[in-house]
Design an enzyme around this catalytic site. Structure first.
Site, PDB file in Angstrom:
ATOM      1  N   ARG A 193      -3.476   2.922   8.536  1.00  0.00           N
ATOM      2  CA  ARG A 193      -3.859   1.708   7.806  1.00  0.00           C
ATOM      3  C   ARG A 193      -2.658   0.792   7.644  1.00  0.00           C
ATOM      4  O   ARG A 193      -1.527   1.229   7.456  1.00  0.00           O
ATOM      5  CB  ARG A 193      -4.418   2.073   6.425  1.00  0.00           C
ATOM      6  CG  ARG A 193      -5.541   3.088   6.462  1.00  0.00           C
ATOM      7  CD  ARG A 193      -6.020   3.452   5.070  1.00  0.00           C
ATOM      8  NE  ARG A 193      -6.810   2.388   4.471  1.00  0.00           N
ATOM      9  CZ  ARG A 193      -7.247   2.410   3.224  1.00  0.00           C
ATOM     10  NH1 ARG A 193      -6.913   3.419   2.426  1.00  0.00           N
ATOM     11  NH2 ARG A 193      -7.963   1.412   2.747  1.00  0.00           N
ATOM     12  N   HIS A 204     -15.714  -7.896   1.207  1.00  0.00           N
ATOM     13  CA  HIS A 204     -14.754  -8.805   1.843  1.00  0.00           C
ATOM     14  C   HIS A 204     -14.911 -10.223   1.318  1.00  0.00           C
ATOM     15  O   HIS A 204     -13.932 -10.886   0.953  1.00  0.00           O
ATOM     16  CB  HIS A 204     -14.950  -8.777   3.367  1.00  0.00           C
ATOM     17  CG  HIS A 204     -14.122  -9.786   4.099  1.00  0.00           C
ATOM     18  ND1 HIS A 204     -14.583 -11.060   4.381  1.00  0.00           N
ATOM     19  CD2 HIS A 204     -12.869  -9.725   4.586  1.00  0.00           C
ATOM     20  CE1 HIS A 204     -13.643 -11.726   5.029  1.00  0.00           C
ATOM     21  NE2 HIS A 204     -12.591 -10.938   5.166  1.00  0.00           N
ATOM     22  N   TYR A 228      12.946 -34.922 -14.943  1.00  0.00           N
ATOM     23  CA  TYR A 228      11.491 -34.971 -15.124  1.00  0.00           C
ATOM     24  C   TYR A 228      10.799 -35.043 -13.778  1.00  0.00           C
ATOM     25  O   TYR A 228      11.400 -35.381 -12.752  1.00  0.00           O
ATOM     26  CB  TYR A 228      11.082 -36.172 -15.990  1.00  0.00           C
ATOM     27  CG  TYR A 228      11.283 -37.528 -15.339  1.00  0.00           C
ATOM     28  CD1 TYR A 228      10.303 -38.091 -14.520  1.00  0.00           C
ATOM     29  CD2 TYR A 228      12.454 -38.251 -15.556  1.00  0.00           C
ATOM     30  CE1 TYR A 228      10.487 -39.321 -13.929  1.00  0.00           C
ATOM     31  CE2 TYR A 228      12.643 -39.488 -14.962  1.00  0.00           C
ATOM     32  CZ  TYR A 228      11.661 -40.024 -14.149  1.00  0.00           C
ATOM     33  OH  TYR A 228      11.839 -41.249 -13.552  1.00  0.00           O
ATOM     34  N   GLY A 263      -8.473  -7.150   4.433  1.00  0.00           N
ATOM     35  CA  GLY A 263      -9.305  -7.265   5.620  1.00  0.00           C
ATOM     36  C   GLY A 263      -8.693  -8.018   6.772  1.00  0.00           C
ATOM     37  O   GLY A 263      -9.319  -8.157   7.826  1.00  0.00           O
ATOM     38  N   SER A 277      14.629 -42.395  -9.349  1.00  0.00           N
ATOM     39  CA  SER A 277      13.347 -41.710  -9.227  1.00  0.00           C
ATOM     40  C   SER A 277      13.093 -41.499  -7.749  1.00  0.00           C
ATOM     41  O   SER A 277      13.044 -42.458  -6.976  1.00  0.00           O
ATOM     42  CB  SER A 277      12.210 -42.533  -9.842  1.00  0.00           C
ATOM     43  OG  SER A 277      10.985 -41.828  -9.738  1.00  0.00           O
ATOM     44  N   LYS A 309       0.836  -1.202   0.000  1.00  0.00           N
ATOM     45  CA  LYS A 309       0.000   0.000   0.000  1.00  0.00           C
ATOM     46  C   LYS A 309       0.872   1.254   0.000  1.00  0.00           C
ATOM     47  O   LYS A 309       0.660   2.182  -0.796  1.00  0.00           O
ATOM     48  CB  LYS A 309      -0.919  -0.011   1.215  1.00  0.00           C
ATOM     49  CG  LYS A 309      -1.964   1.091   1.222  1.00  0.00           C
ATOM     50  CD  LYS A 309      -2.945   0.871   2.371  1.00  0.00           C
ATOM     51  CE  LYS A 309      -3.730  -0.404   2.175  1.00  0.00           C
ATOM     52  NZ  LYS A 309      -4.650  -0.697   3.297  1.00  0.00           N
ATOM     53  N   ARG A 336      -3.271  -1.276  -6.381  1.00  0.00           N
ATOM     54  CA  ARG A 336      -2.448  -2.480  -6.279  1.00  0.00           C
ATOM     55  C   ARG A 336      -2.791  -3.366  -7.471  1.00  0.00           C
ATOM     56  O   ARG A 336      -3.847  -3.207  -8.085  1.00  0.00           O
ATOM     57  CB  ARG A 336      -2.718  -3.233  -4.977  1.00  0.00           C
ATOM     58  CG  ARG A 336      -4.161  -3.682  -4.810  1.00  0.00           C
ATOM     59  CD  ARG A 336      -4.439  -4.198  -3.413  1.00  0.00           C
ATOM     60  NE  ARG A 336      -5.865  -4.454  -3.209  1.00  0.00           N
ATOM     61  CZ  ARG A 336      -6.419  -4.654  -2.024  1.00  0.00           C
ATOM     62  NH1 ARG A 336      -5.697  -4.628  -0.936  1.00  0.00           N
ATOM     63  NH2 ARG A 336      -7.713  -4.877  -1.925  1.00  0.00           N
ATOM     64  N   CYS A 360       8.673 -39.141  -8.518  1.00  0.00           N
ATOM     65  CA  CYS A 360       7.374 -39.744  -8.804  1.00  0.00           C
ATOM     66  C   CYS A 360       6.423 -39.685  -7.613  1.00  0.00           C
ATOM     67  O   CYS A 360       5.355 -40.272  -7.651  1.00  0.00           O
ATOM     68  CB  CYS A 360       7.546 -41.196  -9.259  1.00  0.00           C
ATOM     69  SG  CYS A 360       8.324 -42.269  -8.037  1.00  0.00           S
ATOM     70  N   MET A 377      -5.830  -7.288   8.481  1.00  0.00           N
ATOM     71  CA  MET A 377      -5.189  -6.456   9.500  1.00  0.00           C
ATOM     72  C   MET A 377      -5.989  -5.173   9.703  1.00  0.00           C
ATOM     73  O   MET A 377      -7.037  -4.985   9.103  1.00  0.00           O
ATOM     74  CB  MET A 377      -3.734  -6.192   9.114  1.00  0.00           C
ATOM     75  CG  MET A 377      -2.896  -7.468   9.148  1.00  0.00           C
ATOM     76  SD  MET A 377      -1.161  -7.195   8.744  1.00  0.00           S
ATOM     77  CE  MET A 377      -1.274  -6.723   7.016  1.00  0.00           C
TER      78      MET A 377
END
Length: 892
Positions: A91, A451, A870, A100, A782, A22, A335, A850, A102
């Site tokens: 704020r 909210h 992989y 919402g 693997s 903010k 934001r 895996c 804090m």
């Protein structure tokens, strides 16, 4: 000495670590010349010091004094000055948006004297006393931790006494009486009077914002969103501008694109004669942002121009808070906005098409969790449905569950296995845990910026907001629809977050278009493909071009293998042969276990051989030309026998009836013989192959025969034999030599060339630590991260997740379950060691994973970093793994 306070003129959007999101964005808007009320930001470093030591760092108070004096000079007012008061808001503002979670306190600086000055200054007594009651209410709830319902009940009583339905129709004397009532509430509940000194108000509010970083709802939200716990929050002190000065004033929230769908247009909510918290709280229903053009065209046109400027500057969807004070527009926040999964893909694709970002950057704007959400089912439109009502489509998806009317019930019922829909007039931050527990959220108040909507979108929860035609009665735990239907708590409802509709009963669901696209049912170039499918397709084209990691699938039968291939799998990383021994074949396994002689064992194995071979033929055909890693039998043998209790009862009943029960008796003896206190650490995996003669060689022979059959049919089978639970190279060498002998025999018998790699699973810490030795006899590793996590942590997944994991998560021992996302510090370190030592011993060794972590977005990035070749995961997670592998390559 570090600097702890920055004026808005001193920062920029790149200082989010220090100034929070903010504060950094307020500074950026100030730099862009936008109308931002003057103010200053207290850094996250100050917050972290406060939380660690329990007091402000040295020098902070003096810096606040200096910045406050500068603000007073710029505004020509002093904080709380009786005749011409400066009022400020305090704020929160962390690096990552936590809507919402804090605290915020508005109108700081008001007391019994300055309220008179504000009334004279504004020429509006009602406004001044409304602002004063708001300060006491917010201060009491957030700073002094007083139950907010006490203030709300007093407001409701005032409205009843006046005979009105909302606070817009309360008069000056109503607010004066509320101020007196609120002061009494504070004195009674807090044991102290409401502080009248403006600087004390500000200091206490700053401390409350710092403390709110560790409030339970903030901790829960961070855990849900995987936000680091040690960031702290900045505090923004901003000169007040007022949207509650009359009908020529107001406040709103706007988006540069629809956060639900991603479509361009005018999206947001506006509320006349209100302060900002009224909009997000959902306590009054807003009007669409487009209506502002009729209400105040000058402010509307200026806002549209600012929104375009911000989107072009940030090159993304922007979420904007603004206030209009008597026709003057002020920007209070911007934001990069939270968005639904569908919006994320559409917006990334649109911005790339518009040349604002590259295709590579478009990939960075989406993630695997969002793609997984798009693959969730949706309601079947062909089914007849009983619609109860309709609200705003705040967060898409299809959610079905029992209606509940408070968060506690949502949590309790969901823990009992029930699926629930949380129904509230409006949600507030205290409802967060109930929202997490619910399948979806339904509110009768609030808009797309309330909210409920913002938090639901962030979590990927289905949400319908502002369904005004539904009367949600939380006290009596029921909901009434305009058609006369009454939904009691426990009745099943279905909510559609895409259309905003609410239905009675359970509505069937069908596959989403995105799943159908991945399954090959929708051609992205066809008329059947919507813009979302096309956006997903273009993103996947880019990630497949960028990624280094291959993505395979865990599949145990031809159907799963074929579907995995359609989903984009580049082979099978785990084919579990034990799944082939279930069902009708269990009796053959029982005969093998009960065999008293070598001849009986060979007979049982001979019966199993063709069945295994046929299984592999189908899988090799489905994966023709792609590798198929077949894991030899891994679980303890007792898993293929009947339950010991059930078997004991059968034997006892048979004996009591004088019936023959020789086979059951032999089975019971075998179960007792094979019983282990901890079977997952007992006779299983490679140990079975060494102890039960012929078991692994039968499986290898079946693999080789199936491969030979496919070769003769013109196919291109590429099997890989994986030996599980190896702890020492000697175990591997014995099974490897036997396997090579069998493969050679089958090749000679069938007259074909068979040459496929033999490797092992790394699922024990010792295997990881001796990987250099094991690699001399293994052509691939693997990593079985499920078992490796169990053995590293020393707990059983099946037991601990139900017993103490919830407590560990609540206490912060875990940020997330180590079975859900890889424990990089512990398990990950062993993987890193094994990869490095394995490659050092055998440079061409193939490395894969895996376990379940192969489809976890965060874990995929780690596997890319340590150089695995992989990952393998369930078929439906293959697209997610592909996307994250591409994102990992782009970030490298």
């Amino acid at each position: 000495m570090p600097k702890y306070v920055y004026e808005f003129t001193e920062g920029n959007k790149d200082l989010k670590d220090l100034l929070g999101g903010k504060g950094a964005n307020l500074a950026e808007m100030t730099n862009l010349g936008l109308p931002v009320p003057p103010g200053f930001t207290i850094t996250t470093e100050a917050c972290r010091h406060y939380l660690e030591h329990g007091h402000n760092p040295d020098g902070l108070d003096a810096e606040i004094d200096a910045k406050l004096s500068g603000l007073e000079a710029a505004m020509g007012k002093r904080l709380g000055q009786p005749d011409n008061p400066l009022l400020v808001s305090v704020r929160s503002g962390a690096k990552f948006s936590m809507p919402g979670m804090m605290e915020t306190v508005l109108n700081i600086g008001l007391n019994d004297e300055s309220v008179q000055g504000l009334a004279a200054q504004s020429g509006n007594d009602r406004f001044a006393w409304d602002s004063y009651r708001r300060l006491i209410q917010m201060f009491g709830k957030t700073v002094l931790d007083i139950d907010g319902d006490l203030f709300e009940d007093a407001i409701e009583a005032a409205k009843r006494a006046r005979g009105v339905s909302d606070d817009l129709h309360l008069e000056t004397d109503d607010f004066q009486r509320l101020v007196a009532t609120f002061k009494d509430i504070v004195a009674e509940q807090a044991g102290r009077p409401f502080p009248t000194d403006p600087r004390e108000q500000m200091d206490l509010a700053i401390a409350a914002v710092f403390n709110s970083w560790n409030a339970p709802r903030a901790v829960l939200y961070r855990r849900q969103e995987r936000i680091p716990v040690d960031l702290g929050t900045a505090v923004n002190v901003c000169s007040m501008v007022f949207g509650n000065l009359g009908m020529d004033s107001g406040t709103g929230v706007a988006f540069t694109r629809d956060p639900a769908s991603g479509q361009q247009g005018v999206y947001g909510d506006y509320l006349a004669n209100a302060q900002g918290e009224d909009v997000v709280a959902g306590i009054r229903n807003t009007v669409p942002l487009g209506d502002l053009e009729k209400i105040d065209k000058t402010s509307y046109d200026e806002l549209m121009a600012i929104m375009e400027k911000l989107e072009n500057h940030y090159r993304d969807l922007c979420d904007i808070e603004f206030t209009i004070e008597r026709g003057k527009l002020w920007m209070l926040q911007t934001r990069v906005g939270k968005r639904t999964a569908a919006a994320a893909f559409r917006i990334a694709d649109q911005l790339a098409d518009q040349g604002m970002i590259t295709r590579e950057e478009a990939v960075s704007r989406v993630n695997g969790d969002q793609l997984a959400q798009l693959m969730f089912p949706r309601f079947d439109e062909a089914t007849e449905r009983h619609r109860l009502g309709r609200g705003m489509n705040a967060s898409p998806g299809a959610a079905v569950g029992k209606a509940v009317f408070d968060s506690y019930t949502a949590i309790k019922w969901s823990r009992s296995g029930e699926k629930v829909i949380l129904c509230r007039r409006e949600t507030n931050p205290d409802d967060l845990e109930g929202m997490i527990s619910a399948q979806g959220i339904l509110t009768s108040r609030g808009g797309k910026t309330s909210h409920a909507a913002v938090v639901a979108r962030g979590m990927g929860k289905t949400c319908v907001c502002g369904a005004e035609e539904l009367d949600i009665d939380t006290k009596n735990r029921r909901m009434s629809a305009p058609g006369g239907e009454v939904i009691e708590e426990g009745d099943v409802i279905s909510i559609d977050g895409t259309s905003g509709e609410v239905f009675l009963g359970e509505v069937p669901v069908v596959d989403s278009p995105v799943v159908r696209y991945f399954d090959g049912e929708i051609d992205p170039a066809s008329a059947d493909a919507d813009d979302l499918v096309r956006a997903v397709h273009r993103v996947m084209e880019q990630v497949d071009a960028d990624r280094r990691l291959d993505v395979r699938a865990n599949a145990d039968n031809p159907d799963d293998a074929a579907r995995a291939r359609r989903m984009g799998a580049q082979g099978i990383g785990l084919c579990r042969t034990e799944h082939m021994f279930l069902g009708d074949r269990r009796q053959l396994v029982e005969r093998l276990i009960l065999a008293d002689t070598e001849a009986e064992q060979e007979k049982s194995l001979a019966a199993l051989l063709p069945l295994q071979r046929d299984d592999f033929v189908g899988i090799f055909e489905a994966m023709d030309g792609l590798p198929v890693t077949v894991r030899l039998l891994d679980p303890p043998l007792h898993e293929f026998l009947p339950d010991i209790t059930e078997l004991s009862v059968r034997v006892a009943v048979a004996e009591s009836r004088g019936e023959k029960h020789e086979n059951d008796l032999r089975l019971l003896q075998a179960v007792h013989k094979l019983h282990e206190q901890n079977p997952m650490l007992g006779l299983r995996g490679v140990r079975l192959g060494l102890v039960v003669p012929g078991l692994f060689t039968m499986q290898v022979r079946a693999i080789a025969q199936a491969a030979a059959e496919r070769v003769k049919a013109g196919g291109d089978p590429r099997p890989e034999v994986m030996i599980p639970l190896v702890g020492t190279v000697q175990e591997l060498e014995i099974i490897r030599d036997e396997s090579l002998r069998v493969v050679s025999e089958v090749a000679a018998e069938q007259g074909v060339d068979l040459d496929f790699p033999i490797g092992t699973m790394i699922e024990l810490p010792r295997a990881a630590l001796t990987a250099g030795q094991i690699a001399q006899s293994a052509e691939f590793f693997s990593f079985g991260t499920n078992d490796l996590t169990q053995t590293v942590w020393g707990f059983s997944r099946d037991d601990v997740e139900a017993s103490f994991f919830s407590a560990y998560l609540e206490k912060g021992v875990f940020g997330i379950s180590p079975f859900e996302s890889l424990d990089v510090d512990g398990v990950g370190r062993l993987i890193r060691i094994a990869a490095e030592e394995g490659r050092a011993a055998r440079p061409d060794i193939k490395l894969g994973v895996c376990g379940e972590h192969g489809g976890d977005p965060g874990s995929v990035h780690f596997f890319h970093e340590v150089g695995l070749d992989y990952v393998s995961c369930s078929p439906f997670r293959v697209p997610v793994a592909r996307l994250e592998a591409g994102r990992a390559a782009a970030r490298a």
